[in-house]
Design an enzyme around this catalytic site. Sequence first.
Site, PDB file in Angstrom:
ATOM      1  N   GLY A 112       2.864   2.250  10.838  1.00 42.03           N
ATOM      2  CA  GLY A 112       3.840   3.328  10.692  1.00 42.03           C
ATOM      3  C   GLY A 112       4.562   3.685  11.982  1.00 42.03           C
ATOM      4  O   GLY A 112       5.238   4.708  12.063  1.00 42.03           O
TER       5      GLY A 112
ATOM      6  N   SER B  64       3.732  -2.251  10.312  1.00 44.31           N
ATOM      7  CA  SER B  64       5.181  -2.356  10.491  1.00 44.31           C
ATOM      8  C   SER B  64       5.741  -3.722  10.090  1.00 44.31           C
ATOM      9  O   SER B  64       6.650  -4.241  10.746  1.00 44.31           O
ATOM     10  CB  SER B  64       5.583  -2.003  11.926  1.00 44.31           C
ATOM     11  OG  SER B  64       5.195  -0.674  12.231  1.00 44.31           O
TER      12      SER B  64
ATOM     13  N   GLU C  51      -6.656   4.785   7.989  1.00 45.50           N
ATOM     14  CA  GLU C  51      -6.441   6.216   7.706  1.00 45.50           C
ATOM     15  C   GLU C  51      -7.682   6.833   7.090  1.00 45.50           C
ATOM     16  O   GLU C  51      -8.008   7.987   7.359  1.00 45.50           O
ATOM     17  CB  GLU C  51      -5.208   6.381   6.799  1.00 45.50           C
ATOM     18  CG  GLU C  51      -3.927   6.124   7.579  1.00 45.50           C
ATOM     19  CD  GLU C  51      -2.796   5.501   6.785  1.00 45.50           C
ATOM     20  OE1 GLU C  51      -2.828   5.532   5.539  1.00 45.50           O
ATOM     21  OE2 GLU C  51      -1.872   4.957   7.425  1.00 45.50           O
TER      22      GLU C  51
ATOM     23  N   GLY D 153       2.982  -1.125   4.281  1.00 46.97           N
ATOM     24  CA  GLY D 153       3.047   0.305   3.975  1.00 46.97           C
ATOM     25  C   GLY D 153       4.469   0.727   3.679  1.00 46.97           C
ATOM     26  O   GLY D 153       4.994   0.495   2.583  1.00 46.97           O
ATOM     27  N   GLY D 154       5.114   1.313   4.664  1.00 51.20           N
ATOM     28  CA  GLY D 154       6.448   1.900   4.485  1.00 51.20           C
ATOM     29  C   GLY D 154       7.453   1.016   3.760  1.00 51.20           C
ATOM     30  O   GLY D 154       8.136   1.479   2.839  1.00 51.20           O
TER      31      GLY D 154
ATOM     32  N   ASN E  83       0.873  -1.177   0.000  1.00 50.85           N
ATOM     33  CA  ASN E  83       0.000   0.000   0.000  1.00 50.85           C
ATOM     34  C   ASN E  83       0.908   1.224   0.000  1.00 50.85           C
ATOM     35  O   ASN E  83       1.505   1.559   1.019  1.00 50.85           O
ATOM     36  CB  ASN E  83      -0.891  -0.031   1.255  1.00 50.85           C
ATOM     37  CG  ASN E  83      -1.729   1.227   1.389  1.00 50.85           C
ATOM     38  OD1 ASN E  83      -1.787   2.059   0.480  1.00 50.85           O
ATOM     39  ND2 ASN E  83      -2.394   1.365   2.533  1.00 50.85           N
ATOM     40  N   TRP E  84       1.013   1.837  -1.164  1.00 51.01           N
ATOM     41  CA  TRP E  84       1.958   2.953  -1.287  1.00 51.01           C
ATOM     42  C   TRP E  84       1.414   4.235  -0.651  1.00 51.01           C
ATOM     43  O   TRP E  84       2.131   5.226  -0.547  1.00 51.01           O
ATOM     44  CB  TRP E  84       2.295   3.210  -2.761  1.00 51.01           C
ATOM     45  CG  TRP E  84       3.018   2.086  -3.446  1.00 51.01           C
ATOM     46  CD1 TRP E  84       3.321   0.855  -2.923  1.00 51.01           C
ATOM     47  CD2 TRP E  84       3.531   2.087  -4.783  1.00 51.01           C
ATOM     48  NE1 TRP E  84       3.995   0.092  -3.853  1.00 51.01           N
ATOM     49  CE2 TRP E  84       4.125   0.822  -5.012  1.00 51.01           C
ATOM     50  CE3 TRP E  84       3.542   3.016  -5.826  1.00 51.01           C
ATOM     51  CZ2 TRP E  84       4.729   0.483  -6.231  1.00 51.01           C
ATOM     52  CZ3 TRP E  84       4.126   2.684  -7.037  1.00 51.01           C
ATOM     53  CH2 TRP E  84       4.725   1.431  -7.233  1.00 51.01           C
ATOM     54  N   LYS E  85       0.155   4.232  -0.274  1.00 51.83           N
ATOM     55  CA  LYS E  85      -0.476   5.416   0.340  1.00 51.83           C
ATOM     56  C   LYS E  85      -0.223   6.634  -0.556  1.00 51.83           C
ATOM     57  O   LYS E  85      -0.191   6.504  -1.772  1.00 51.83           O
ATOM     58  CB  LYS E  85       0.031   5.600   1.770  1.00 51.83           C
ATOM     59  CG  LYS E  85      -0.165   4.316   2.605  1.00 51.83           C
ATOM     60  CD  LYS E  85       0.078   4.495   4.075  1.00 51.83           C
ATOM     61  CE  LYS E  85      -0.149   3.159   4.793  1.00 51.83           C
ATOM     62  NZ  LYS E  85       0.006   3.262   6.247  1.00 51.83           N
TER      63      LYS E  85
ATOM     64  N   GLU F  99      -5.205  -4.832  10.607  1.00 51.29           N
ATOM     65  CA  GLU F  99      -4.167  -3.831  10.821  1.00 51.29           C
ATOM     66  C   GLU F  99      -4.418  -3.116  12.142  1.00 51.29           C
ATOM     67  O   GLU F  99      -5.215  -2.161  12.196  1.00 51.29           O
ATOM     68  CB  GLU F  99      -4.184  -2.791   9.695  1.00 51.29           C
ATOM     69  CG  GLU F  99      -3.900  -3.356   8.323  1.00 51.29           C
ATOM     70  CD  GLU F  99      -3.303  -2.294   7.393  1.00 51.29           C
ATOM     71  OE1 GLU F  99      -2.274  -2.590   6.789  1.00 51.29           O
ATOM     72  OE2 GLU F  99      -3.852  -1.193   7.301  1.00 51.29           O
TER      73      GLU F  99
ATOM     74  N   HIS G 145      -9.362   1.437   4.964  1.00 54.09           N
ATOM     75  CA  HIS G 145      -8.090   1.547   5.680  1.00 54.09           C
ATOM     76  C   HIS G 145      -8.298   2.455   6.892  1.00 54.09           C
ATOM     77  O   HIS G 145      -9.081   3.401   6.833  1.00 54.09           O
ATOM     78  CB  HIS G 145      -7.018   2.117   4.746  1.00 54.09           C
ATOM     79  CG  HIS G 145      -5.652   2.009   5.333  1.00 54.09           C
ATOM     80  ND1 HIS G 145      -5.178   2.909   6.259  1.00 54.09           N
ATOM     81  CD2 HIS G 145      -4.677   1.089   5.158  1.00 54.09           C
ATOM     82  CE1 HIS G 145      -3.956   2.556   6.616  1.00 54.09           C
ATOM     83  NE2 HIS G 145      -3.628   1.456   5.969  1.00 54.09           N
TER      84      HIS G 145
END
Length: 254
Positions: free
Chosen positions: A176, A216, A100, A237-238, A12-14, A170, A98
Amino acid sequence: MNKDRKLIIAGNWKMNKTVAESLDLVRGLKIELANIKEVDIVICPPFTALSEVSKAILDSNIRLGAQNMSEHNVGAYTGEIAAVMLKEFSVRYVILGHSERRQYQKESNELIAKKAAAVHAASLKPIVCVGETLAEREAGKTNQVLETQVRGSLVGLSKDQITESIIAYEPVWAIGTGKTATTEQAQEAHAFIRRVLVSMFDETVARRVRIQYGGSVKPSNARELMSQPDVDGALVGGASLEARSFADIIKNSI
Ligand code: 13P
């Protein structure tokens, strides 16, 4: 890996990567991930890069996902993106709900359920995200929150549709933050989600649904997380923003 569900690992590149940066990352991923067949590999770039990325992965084992979709098919919904528009770029998966978006766009379980229905109506596969906050975990409400989110976000789906859906667990406190859920915490939550699916549908259906862990995930913890009996992949993610780390997560999971 002795599971009858195929692992699915998605990046997920956000809100990261221009088109040029996306193509750079894809170039690296294609080299790193060539010939891997044991895992369903998905990348979810921002909407603005879908067109170019879709062309760049045509001859690869990488599939395309989007990070959100409208519950409507067409019309006066400024800023929204419809299923038919995603399908133009061969998108196969859509991340829904998500944390977010639940937090910043105030997406409700009810809205996510409508989106999930629209995703299935378009023959795409939703990746439906659920997860508790730190305050909810500390108050001993994790299972209650997960059950409400799973039931509310998947309400109305048929057995066939749920079988084709992916759920991403999640924990919000692990996103993150560098804080990963322990393998026991992840397995416990995944097993609980599967029990909710048994009560909503049946054993056979619940056994087929793939449940990803997100929060993470990195090359160093992927193997242990993926070895849990109810963990069927990862939503990253990251660490998905760099070819080597995303590829190493996948390679370490096989
Ligand atoms: P991180 O891997 O950066 O913690 O993000 C997880 C996530 O939110 C994936 O959807």
